[in-house]
Design an enzyme around this catalytic site. Structure first.
Site, PDB file in Angstrom:
ATOM      1  N   HIS A 113      -2.057 -10.540  -3.542  1.00  0.00           N
ATOM      2  CA  HIS A 113      -1.323  -9.580  -2.712  1.00  0.00           C
ATOM      3  C   HIS A 113      -2.057  -8.249  -2.773  1.00  0.00           C
ATOM      4  O   HIS A 113      -2.562  -7.854  -3.831  1.00  0.00           O
ATOM      5  CB  HIS A 113       0.102  -9.420  -3.252  1.00  0.00           C
ATOM      6  CG  HIS A 113       0.779  -8.156  -2.814  1.00  0.00           C
ATOM      7  ND1 HIS A 113       0.956  -7.077  -3.660  1.00  0.00           N
ATOM      8  CD2 HIS A 113       1.312  -7.784  -1.625  1.00  0.00           C
ATOM      9  CE1 HIS A 113       1.578  -6.110  -3.009  1.00  0.00           C
ATOM     10  NE2 HIS A 113       1.794  -6.508  -1.774  1.00  0.00           N
ATOM     11  N   ASN A 115      -1.778  -4.128  -0.885  1.00  0.00           N
ATOM     12  CA  ASN A 115      -1.050  -3.242   0.015  1.00  0.00           C
ATOM     13  C   ASN A 115      -1.597  -1.828  -0.121  1.00  0.00           C
ATOM     14  O   ASN A 115      -1.859  -1.369  -1.230  1.00  0.00           O
ATOM     15  CB  ASN A 115       0.450  -3.265  -0.319  1.00  0.00           C
ATOM     16  CG  ASN A 115       1.233  -2.233   0.471  1.00  0.00           C
ATOM     17  OD1 ASN A 115       1.584  -1.186  -0.058  1.00  0.00           O
ATOM     18  ND2 ASN A 115       1.511  -2.522   1.723  1.00  0.00           N
ATOM     19  N   ARG A 117      -0.733   2.076   1.786  1.00  0.00           N
ATOM     20  CA  ARG A 117       0.227   2.649   2.732  1.00  0.00           C
ATOM     21  C   ARG A 117       0.320   4.176   2.587  1.00  0.00           C
ATOM     22  O   ARG A 117      -0.010   4.746   1.549  1.00  0.00           O
ATOM     23  CB  ARG A 117       1.610   2.038   2.510  1.00  0.00           C
ATOM     24  CG  ARG A 117       2.181   2.293   1.137  1.00  0.00           C
ATOM     25  CD  ARG A 117       3.474   1.513   0.880  1.00  0.00           C
ATOM     26  NE  ARG A 117       4.003   1.762  -0.458  1.00  0.00           N
ATOM     27  CZ  ARG A 117       3.645   1.088  -1.538  1.00  0.00           C
ATOM     28  NH1 ARG A 117       2.753   0.115  -1.462  1.00  0.00           N
ATOM     29  NH2 ARG A 117       4.165   1.378  -2.720  1.00  0.00           N
ATOM     30  N   HIS A 182      15.285 -11.071 -14.207  1.00  0.00           N
ATOM     31  CA  HIS A 182      16.258 -12.137 -14.430  1.00  0.00           C
ATOM     32  C   HIS A 182      15.629 -13.369 -15.078  1.00  0.00           C
ATOM     33  O   HIS A 182      16.344 -14.223 -15.606  1.00  0.00           O
ATOM     34  CB  HIS A 182      16.943 -12.518 -13.109  1.00  0.00           C
ATOM     35  CG  HIS A 182      16.014 -13.063 -12.074  1.00  0.00           C
ATOM     36  ND1 HIS A 182      15.067 -12.292 -11.447  1.00  0.00           N
ATOM     37  CD2 HIS A 182      15.872 -14.308 -11.548  1.00  0.00           C
ATOM     38  CE1 HIS A 182      14.393 -13.026 -10.579  1.00  0.00           C
ATOM     39  NE2 HIS A 182      14.852 -14.258 -10.624  1.00  0.00           N
ATOM     40  N   GLY A 265      15.326  -1.864   9.140  1.00  0.00           N
ATOM     41  CA  GLY A 265      15.372  -2.558  10.415  1.00  0.00           C
ATOM     42  C   GLY A 265      14.010  -2.998  10.895  1.00  0.00           C
ATOM     43  O   GLY A 265      13.758  -3.078  12.100  1.00  0.00           O
ATOM     44  N   ARG A 267      10.513  -5.488  11.267  1.00  0.00           N
ATOM     45  CA  ARG A 267      10.304  -6.758  11.968  1.00  0.00           C
ATOM     46  C   ARG A 267      10.300  -7.896  10.947  1.00  0.00           C
ATOM     47  O   ARG A 267       9.365  -8.049  10.166  1.00  0.00           O
ATOM     48  CB  ARG A 267       8.991  -6.704  12.736  1.00  0.00           C
ATOM     49  CG  ARG A 267       8.756  -7.914  13.640  1.00  0.00           C
ATOM     50  CD  ARG A 267       7.540  -7.659  14.512  1.00  0.00           C
ATOM     51  NE  ARG A 267       7.360  -8.705  15.500  1.00  0.00           N
ATOM     52  CZ  ARG A 267       6.504  -9.724  15.359  1.00  0.00           C
ATOM     53  NH1 ARG A 267       5.781  -9.840  14.253  1.00  0.00           N
ATOM     54  NH2 ARG A 267       6.381 -10.633  16.314  1.00  0.00           N
TER      55      ARG A 267
END
Length: 307
Positions: A113, A115, A117, A182, A265, A267
């Site tokens: 992974h 990222n 931003r 958890h 909200g 995509r």
């Protein structure tokens, strides 16, 4: 996060170029080109803006690979982004970034992974506030120490020009962040993770972000080039699918990027492109002692100093 001087267009252009370069390189590596899904938010929706989702499914090497670029704006910063900054709650925002997750077929090749931003919080009559975030982390199913060392060494070298303290700090942050509370279990062998980064000012912060993004292929491709032809059978695929379940749990319960996208909200198809295509759960399952599967837990899913 106090310096309000920034160049969003420079970041936008670099992010778009990074997405294209990584997709072209990985498509050539797989022998299958990435499909492109361009999307735009409709007028009247919660968010404004759009992006490009580059997706490869059922490739020769990648079972699923997604590389997303998005540039969206909204009227109220979601809780997942403002929890550590209550003074920014309710501000308008712009968020742009590239996020990728790669799931190979071969269980001896790790999931990865990455990222990078930029977020900008705005309020009429006040200076905008910007910060960068990102990182990269590796999730092996069968552990190889030399791969972990190579990945971490590449991350360290990318950060070294911007401060000797960054790699140890971002490495520790990654170990703490990619942890399933958890399960009391790490998601993988970590890497680097950072957020709220702007203290050196825009130019230095952006240069550091670019160094991280540009280091990704150097960190990952040598590993999978070495492991892609290792034979495997159904037992290894079953264990891979079981461990992928942890990936799903983390992304849906803890991951800030996923929660930010869903809360704002965003995509849904693009947000959930990180999900592995084949996953399973087994009730109260534990690997047999002395097996390579057990060694993943004992030797790799524990915090270690890899470099």
């Amino acid at each position: 996060m106090t310096d309000s001087s920034y160049d969003a267009q420079a970041v936008r252009s670099w992010l778009q170029g990074l997405q294209t370069h990584i997709a072209d390189t990985l498509g050539a590596f797989d022998g299958t080109p990435f499909a492109t899904d361009a999307w735009q938010r409709a007028p009247g929706e919660k968010l404004r803006g759009g992006g490009y989702t580059r997706i490869l499914e059922g490739g020769k090497f990648f079972e699923r690979a997604g590389i997303g670029f998005s540039d969206v704006a909204g009227d109220a910063l979601p809780g997942s982004a403002s929890a550590a900054r209550p003074q920014l709650a309710g501000r308008g925002f712009e968020a742009m970034g590239v996020s990728l997750v790669l799931h190979p077929h071969n269980p001896h090749c790790p999931t990865v992974h990455m990222n990078v931003r930029l977020l900008i919080a705005t309020k009429p009559g006040e200076e905008p506030v910007f910060w960068f975030g990102g990182g990269m982390d590796l999730t092996p199913y069968y552990g190889y120490e030399e791969d972990a060392r190579h990945f971490h060494r590449t991350c360290r070298d990318a950060l070294q020009p911007y401060g000797a303290d960054l790699y140890p700090s971002f490495k520790r942050w990654c170990d703490e962040y990619f942890f399933l509370k958890h399960r009391n279990e790490a998601r993988g062998i970590g890497g680097i993770f950072f957020d709220d980064f702007s203290a050196p000012g825009f130019d230095q912060s952006f240069a550091m972000l670019k160094s991280v993004g540009d280091a990704f292929l150097k960190a990952y491709l040598p590993i999978v080039e070495k492991r892609r032809n290792i034979p495997y059978g159904q037992a290894e695929r079953d264990f891979q699918a079981y461990r992928r379940g942890r990936y799903v749990e983390f992304n849906l319960v803890f991951d800030r990027g996923t929660l930010f996208g869903l809360q704002s909200g965003g995509r849904t198809e693009s947000i959930l492109m990180s999900m592995p295509p084949v996953v399973n759960w087994r009730y109260n399952w534990h690997p047999e002692p002395g097996t390579p599967e057990a060694r993943l837990y004992s030797d790799f899913l524990v915090p270690r100093e890899w470099v």
